[in-house]
Design a protein around this motif. Structure first.
Motif, PDB file in Angstrom:
ATOM      1  N   UNK A 163       0.833  -1.203   0.000  1.00 31.40           N
ATOM      2  CA  UNK A 163       0.000   0.000   0.000  1.00 31.40           C
ATOM      3  C   UNK A 163       0.865   1.249   0.000  1.00 31.40           C
ATOM      4  N   UNK A 164       0.209   2.380  -0.153  1.00 27.32           N
ATOM      5  CA  UNK A 164       0.907   3.662  -0.095  1.00 27.32           C
ATOM      6  C   UNK A 164       1.937   3.831  -1.196  1.00 27.32           C
ATOM      7  N   UNK A 165       3.085   4.374  -0.825  1.00 23.27           N
ATOM      8  CA  UNK A 165       4.118   4.680  -1.819  1.00 23.27           C
ATOM      9  C   UNK A 165       4.657   3.421  -2.490  1.00 23.27           C
ATOM     10  N   UNK A 166       4.723   2.317  -1.742  1.00 25.34           N
ATOM     11  CA  UNK A 166       5.206   1.066  -2.344  1.00 25.34           C
ATOM     12  C   UNK A 166       4.276   0.598  -3.461  1.00 25.34           C
ATOM     13  N   UNK A 167       2.971   0.782  -3.267  1.00 23.37           N
ATOM     14  CA  UNK A 167       2.011   0.396  -4.306  1.00 23.37           C
ATOM     15  C   UNK A 167       2.220   1.241  -5.559  1.00 23.37           C
ATOM     16  N   UNK A 168       2.431   2.535  -5.367  1.00 24.58           N
ATOM     17  CA  UNK A 168       2.675   3.418  -6.505  1.00 24.58           C
ATOM     18  C   UNK A 168       3.954   3.063  -7.239  1.00 24.58           C
ATOM     19  N   UNK A 169       5.002   2.748  -6.480  1.00 21.41           N
ATOM     20  CA  UNK A 169       6.279   2.371  -7.094  1.00 21.41           C
ATOM     21  C   UNK A 169       6.158   1.048  -7.845  1.00 21.41           C
ATOM     22  N   UNK A 170       5.412   0.111  -7.261  1.00 23.14           N
ATOM     23  CA  UNK A 170       5.208  -1.181  -7.917  1.00 23.14           C
ATOM     24  C   UNK A 170       4.466  -0.994  -9.231  1.00 23.14           C
ATOM     25  N   UNK A 171       3.416  -0.191  -9.196  1.00 20.18           N
ATOM     26  CA  UNK A 171       2.619   0.069 -10.397  1.00 20.18           C
ATOM     27  C   UNK A 171       3.502   0.667 -11.488  1.00 20.18           C
ATOM     28  N   UNK A 172       4.346   1.624 -11.110  1.00 18.09           N
ATOM     29  CA  UNK A 172       5.237   2.275 -12.069  1.00 18.09           C
ATOM     30  C   UNK A 172       6.236   1.278 -12.649  1.00 18.09           C
ATOM     31  N   UNK A 173       6.823   0.451 -11.785  1.00 15.99           N
ATOM     32  CA  UNK A 173       7.800  -0.537 -12.242  1.00 15.99           C
ATOM     33  C   UNK A 173       7.174  -1.507 -13.237  1.00 15.99           C
ATOM     34  N   UNK A 174       5.994  -2.021 -12.913  1.00 13.83           N
ATOM     35  CA  UNK A 174       5.346  -2.975 -13.815  1.00 13.83           C
ATOM     36  C   UNK A 174       4.993  -2.321 -15.144  1.00 13.83           C
TER      37      UNK A 174
END
Length: 205
Positions: A163-174
């Motif tokens: 969740x949070x920033x990690x979710x955003x970073x994961x979405x961007x990476x994928x």
């Protein structure tokens, strides 16, 4: 799923020639090039496990590109076997609900043929099988008049809340990994709240 959300957000923006090239590559129809499959393992932000299936004419180049992308966007490459044990190889068969007049009868047919699980909440219905049973289940359904699609997939044994920033970073990476022409499928074990997933997808539009 997260990958489905990304695909929906990207679909309208994919140029036709890019789509046609991807289809031809998947079918091995690009002239003068020989492609082989490669499976790379890695970690994404938040400790999410990644399996990245590629089709490439140069494994060294592709490995370097995947490693660079993972590193740049908060992930890392993993050694062979470090991540794959977290996933199970499964056959996935999908059938559109409109073909099914009697769901119980359909489920019984699939189970008797070897299906391990049937996910009927969404459309199309998804049937999960062992790698050894996918052909038997596919044949049984086709013999009974069902049109279907099937593929082999990697299903995570457990999921990881992100969740949070990690979710955003994961979405961007994928999203960046999906941009790589060699990447065919990405399997990951994240568990992201649906509302947060939708918000992230909207940011891509």
């Amino acid at each position: 799923s997260l990958r489905t959300a990304i695909e929906k957000a990207r679909a309208a923006n994919m140029p036709k020639d890019t789509m046609e090239k991807a289809i031809k590559k998947g079918a091995g129809e690009l002239e003068g090039q020989s492609f082989s499959e490669a499976l790379y393992e890695g970690y994404a932000p938040g400790g999410v496990a990644l399996l990245i299936r590629c089709l490439t004419d140069n494994k060294n180049r592709t490995a370097q590109e995947i490693r660079h992308t993972l590193s740049k966007y908060g992930g890392s490459m993993a050694e062979s076997g470090a991540v794959s044990w977290m996933f199970e190889r499964k056959g996935i068969i999908t059938v559109a609900k409109e073909q099914i007049s009697d769901l119980e009868e359909f489920q019984l047919l699939a189970i008797e043929a070897g299906a391990e699980d049937i996910k009927d909440e969404a459309d199309p219905i998804e049937i999960v099988t062992s790698p050894d049973s996918v052909s038997d289940v596919k044949a049984a359904l086709e013999e009974n008049g069902y049109s279907l699609s099937y593929d082999m997939s990697y299903i995570p044994s457990n999921t990881l809340k992100v969740e949070g920033s990690d979710a955003g970073k994961l979405f961007k990476l994928l999203d960046i990994l999906e941009d790589n022409d060699d990447v065919q499928e990405i399997y990951e074990n994240s568990d992201i709240d649906e509302a947060e997933m939708e918000a992230l997808a909207e940011q891509m539009d």
